[in-house]
Design a protein around this motif. Sequence first.
Motif, PDB file in Angstrom:
ATOM      1  N   UNK B  67     -66.494 -44.338   4.139  1.00  0.00           N
ATOM      2  CA  UNK B  67     -66.391 -45.706   3.638  1.00  0.00           C
ATOM      3  C   UNK B  67     -67.060 -45.811   2.259  1.00  0.00           C
ATOM      4  N   UNK B  68     -68.221 -45.154   2.107  1.00  0.00           N
ATOM      5  CA  UNK B  68     -68.921 -45.151   0.799  1.00  0.00           C
ATOM      6  C   UNK B  68     -69.730 -43.860   0.688  1.00  0.00           C
ATOM      7  N   UNK B  69     -70.213 -43.556  -0.523  1.00  0.00           N
ATOM      8  CA  UNK B  69     -70.856 -42.255  -0.749  1.00  0.00           C
ATOM      9  C   UNK B  69     -72.044 -42.010   0.186  1.00  0.00           C
ATOM     10  N   UNK B  70     -72.229 -40.762   0.562  1.00  0.00           N
ATOM     11  CA  UNK B  70     -73.310 -40.444   1.493  1.00  0.00           C
ATOM     12  C   UNK B  70     -74.671 -40.414   0.799  1.00  0.00           C
ATOM     13  N   UNK B  71     -74.721 -39.961  -0.454  1.00  0.00           N
ATOM     14  CA  UNK B  71     -75.972 -40.030  -1.209  1.00  0.00           C
ATOM     15  C   UNK B  71     -75.682 -40.719  -2.530  1.00  0.00           C
ATOM     16  N   UNK B  72     -76.497 -41.689  -2.892  1.00  0.00           N
ATOM     17  CA  UNK B  72     -76.255 -42.381  -4.159  1.00  0.00           C
ATOM     18  C   UNK B  72     -77.475 -43.196  -4.513  1.00  0.00           C
ATOM     19  N   UNK B  73     -77.466 -43.684  -5.737  1.00  0.00           N
ATOM     20  CA  UNK B  73     -78.487 -44.652  -6.115  1.00  0.00           C
ATOM     21  C   UNK B  73     -77.769 -45.942  -6.508  1.00  0.00           C
ATOM     22  N   UNK B  74     -77.056 -46.502  -5.526  1.00  0.00           N
ATOM     23  CA  UNK B  74     -76.179 -47.642  -5.807  1.00  0.00           C
ATOM     24  C   UNK B  74     -76.966 -48.891  -6.180  1.00  0.00           C
ATOM     25  N   UNK B  75     -76.338 -49.724  -7.017  1.00  0.00           N
ATOM     26  CA  UNK B  75     -76.952 -51.008  -7.358  1.00  0.00           C
ATOM     27  C   UNK B  75     -76.664 -51.996  -6.227  1.00  0.00           C
ATOM     28  N   UNK B  76     -77.361 -53.109  -6.316  1.00  0.00           N
ATOM     29  CA  UNK B  76     -77.217 -54.165  -5.312  1.00  0.00           C
ATOM     30  C   UNK B  76     -75.760 -54.612  -5.182  1.00  0.00           C
ATOM     31  N   UNK B  77     -75.084 -54.793  -6.330  1.00  0.00           N
ATOM     32  CA  UNK B  77     -73.717 -55.330  -6.286  1.00  0.00           C
ATOM     33  C   UNK B  77     -72.739 -54.289  -5.743  1.00  0.00           C
ATOM     34  N   UNK B  78     -72.950 -53.029  -6.119  1.00  0.00           N
ATOM     35  CA  UNK B  78     -72.108 -51.961  -5.570  1.00  0.00           C
ATOM     36  C   UNK B  78     -72.245 -51.939  -4.047  1.00  0.00           C
ATOM     37  N   UNK B  79     -73.491 -52.036  -3.655  1.00  0.00           N
ATOM     38  CA  UNK B  79     -73.800 -51.987  -2.235  1.00  0.00           C
ATOM     39  C   UNK B  79     -73.077 -53.101  -1.492  1.00  0.00           C
ATOM     40  N   UNK B  80     -73.090 -54.294  -2.057  1.00  0.00           N
ATOM     41  CA  UNK B  80     -72.433 -55.434  -1.396  1.00  0.00           C
ATOM     42  C   UNK B  80     -70.922 -55.199  -1.288  1.00  0.00           C
ATOM     43  N   UNK B  81     -70.369 -54.623  -2.347  1.00  0.00           N
ATOM     44  CA  UNK B  81     -68.924 -54.329  -2.324  1.00  0.00           C
ATOM     45  C   UNK B  81     -68.611 -53.317  -1.224  1.00  0.00           C
ATOM     46  N   UNK B  82     -69.488 -52.306  -1.114  1.00  0.00           N
ATOM     47  CA  UNK B  82     -69.266 -51.267  -0.105  1.00  0.00           C
ATOM     48  C   UNK B  82     -69.281 -51.860   1.304  1.00  0.00           C
ATOM     49  N   UNK B  83     -70.190 -52.793   1.520  1.00  0.00           N
ATOM     50  CA  UNK B  83     -70.338 -53.346   2.857  1.00  0.00           C
ATOM     51  C   UNK B  83     -69.117 -54.187   3.265  1.00  0.00           C
TER      52      UNK B  83
END
Lengths: 269, 411
Positions: B67-83
Motif C-alpha cells: 500500500x505504501x513504502x516499507x521504509x521512508x521518511x514521509x511527511x505528514x501530508x504524504x502519510x495522510x494520503x497513504x492512509x
Amino acid sequence: MPGITDVPAAGEPGLSTTAERKIVTATKGEAPGKDWVIVARGLTREYDMGGEIVRALRGVDIAIRRNEYVAIMGPSGSGKSTLMNLIGCLDTPTAGEYWLNGMLVSDMNDDELARIRNREIGFVFQTFNLLPRASALHNVELPLVYGGVPAAERRKRAEEALASVGLSDRKLHRPNELSGGQRQRVAIARALVNRPSILLADEPTGNLDSTTSAEIMNVFEQLAESGQTVIMVTHEADIAAHAKRVVVLRDGMVESDDRREKFAARTGV
Amino acid sequence: MRLLDAIRLAFQTLRVQKLKSFFTLAGVTIGVMFLIAVVSIVEGMGSYMENDFVAKLIGTNTFQLRRFPSISDASESEWREWMRRPRITFDDAKEVAAALPPAALWSVESSDNIAIESRYARPRELEASAVDGDYFRIRNMEVAQGRLISPQELALGSRVVVIGQEIATRFFPRLNPIGRTLKVGGTGYEVIGVAAKQGSIFGISLDRFVIASANSPLQRLVNPHGLIDGMKVKLPTTEAMFDARETVRQVMRTRHRLRASQPDNFVMETSESALEFWKKIEGNLVIAGVILPAIALIVGALVIMNIMLVAVSERTREIGIRKAIGAKYRDILAQFLVEATTLSIIGAAIGVALGIILSQTIAALSPLPASVAPWSIVTGILVGAGVGVVAGVYPASRAARLDPIVALRAE
Ligand SMILES: Nc1ncnc2c1ncn2[C@@H]1O[C@H](COP(=O)(O)OP(=O)(O)OP(=O)(O)O)[C@@H](O)[C@H]1O
Ligand SMILES: [Mg+2]
C-alpha cells in the motif's frame, strides 16, 4: 720604486693611499677594478625616527683591497655597526653607492642581498649568534644549506671548517655545551665555510676574557695571513692593533684611515 | 633550501618542543579522528544497507507490492494520503498471480505481533506471519531441523508452523521443538521446522519469527478478512522483474479503477527503490559528519596559527641569524610553512589512526557497522596538510618579512 698604491696620502685625513682616494672619488657609477673588494662612495644611512632624522652615516668613503685586514674604530654611536651592516649587505644605504667585488650592491633587492650575504660575506658577531638548538656541525653547515650545496658535500666542508678552527672533537656539541671562545670559533668556521670574499666581525672579542680574546685574534691573524680579507669592528685599540689598517669613525664620518704603524705612532698604542 | 632540509628542520623543532607540539596537534587530530569515524560509520551503514539490510528485506530481482513504502521518511501530508489508499486484498493477489509469467515466483504475506506461548515458557508478543505462495523460495529459507510447510499444507491452512531459532530456544529450551505444540494467538500449531540461522541487522535479530499458512486461523489475527500486507514477486532476471512490475502495475491500476491522469495508489518496491530513502539519510549524515569535524579543524588551524606566531616571535633571533647567513624570503617562508604543515599532517595521521580505532570500537560495542573508507584516510591526511598550509601562511610570511638587523637585535 714602490707601486702607486703604496704611496701614502700624506697629511690627509681619511683615505690611506692616493689610489684609494682615486677609486672612491672616481665618477659615480664607475665600477672599480678587480683588486677592490669594497668601494663605498658617499655612503649615507639615515633613520627616520617619526619625523626626526637620525644620521648614522654621513657620506663615508672607503675602499678596501683583496687580502686587507682592516679594523674599524670609533666611539659609541659613531656608526660602526651601521657601516658593518651596509658592508655586510644586511642593510642598504639611503644615499651613496656600494660596490662589492665589482657588483653594485646598493641597488639590489632583498633576495639578491641574501644571495650576496650567502656567497660573499662571513659574519662573526659579538654575541656569537649560533642557533642554540643545533650542533656545532649543523651551525657550520647552515650557510651551505642556503647555498644549495648537496648534503654530503655540506657535511664534508663543515667538518673541514671546524677542523680548521681546531674543533673537530666538538662537532656534535650544542652551543651551550661550549665555552665562549669555542662558540666564537664555531661562528668563525660558519663564516668561512662558504669561502666568502670578506670576513666581517663586529666586536668579535667583546664577550670574551683577555686570554680567549688573544686566541681568537690569533685565528684572525692566521686567516689574514693566508689571504682572507678581514674587516673587524672594535673599540679596543689593542685589538685594532692586530689589523694592518685602522679606520676611525666619528659622528658618521671617517675621521682617519691609516696604516697600523701610523695609527700606532699617532695614538701611542 | 630543499624541501627535505625543511622537513628535517621541522622534525628537529618538533622534537625539541614536544609538549607544545602535542597541544598544537590536538585540534587537527580530533577533527580528523571524527571525520574518519563518522565517515566510516556512515559508509559501513551504507554498505550494510545495500548488501544486507535491503537484500534480506526484499531480495534480488524481487519487488514487493504494498500500500505504501516499507521504509521512508514521509511527511505528514504524504502519510495522510497513504492512509486513504485502498488496502491490498487476496483478490488483488489472485489476479496479479494469474497475470505473471510462468517463471515468476510470488507470495502473499501479512504480519503482526501476536501472543505466542508453549508449555515450556511464558507467553510473549512476537511477530507472526501468515503466508502463501512461494514464500519460502523467495526468502531462500532453509531449515535447520524438520521441514518447510508444503504447498498442500499452505492451501489447506494446516495448523503447522516454521519457527526461527530464537523462538525455538525461547519456547522449547533444551528440547527438540519438532512435533511439539506452539500456541499462536490461542490456537495450537505443530512445529514442523526450525529455520536456519538468519543473523541480525542493526542488532535486531532476524531469528524471531513464526510462519504459518495464510489459510490458517492466524490470518484472521494479523489482518481483517480478505486483506494482506503485501505481495512479493521474484523473477529470474532483473529485466524480467521490471517487465513483470509493469504488468502488475496495469493489473492494479485497473483493479483500483485509476484514470490515466491519476498516480499509482500503491507501491512496488525493489531493493534499489527502498535504498533511495537511505541515500537521502546518508547524504544528511555525511554533511553532519563533515561539518562537525570541520569546526574542530578550524579550531585546530587557529591553534596552529597562534602557536606558529608565538614560534616566530620566540625565534626572531634565529630568523635573523638565518637571514644573515643567506636565507631568502622563500627559505624562511618554506621553513615555517613546512613546520606548520608537518605538524598538522602528523596531527592528521594520529587522527586517522584514532579514527580507525574509534570506528572499530563503535562497531564492536554497538550494532552500528563501520567500514573505513580508503578515500577518507586520504582525505584526512590532505585536509591535515591543507589546514597546516592555511594556518602557516600568515605566521610564515611574517617571519620571512622580518628585517635581518632588527631580528638579530631581538632577545
Ligand atoms: N635602527 C635604528 N634606528 C634609529 N637609529 C639608529 C638605528 N641604528 C642605529 N641608530 C643610530 O645610529 C647611530 C650609530 O649607531 P651604531 O649602532 O652604528 O653605532 P656604533 O658605532 O656601532 O656604536 P656602539 O659602539 O655603541 O656599538 C646611533 O646614534 C644610533 O642611535
Ligand atoms: Mg655597534
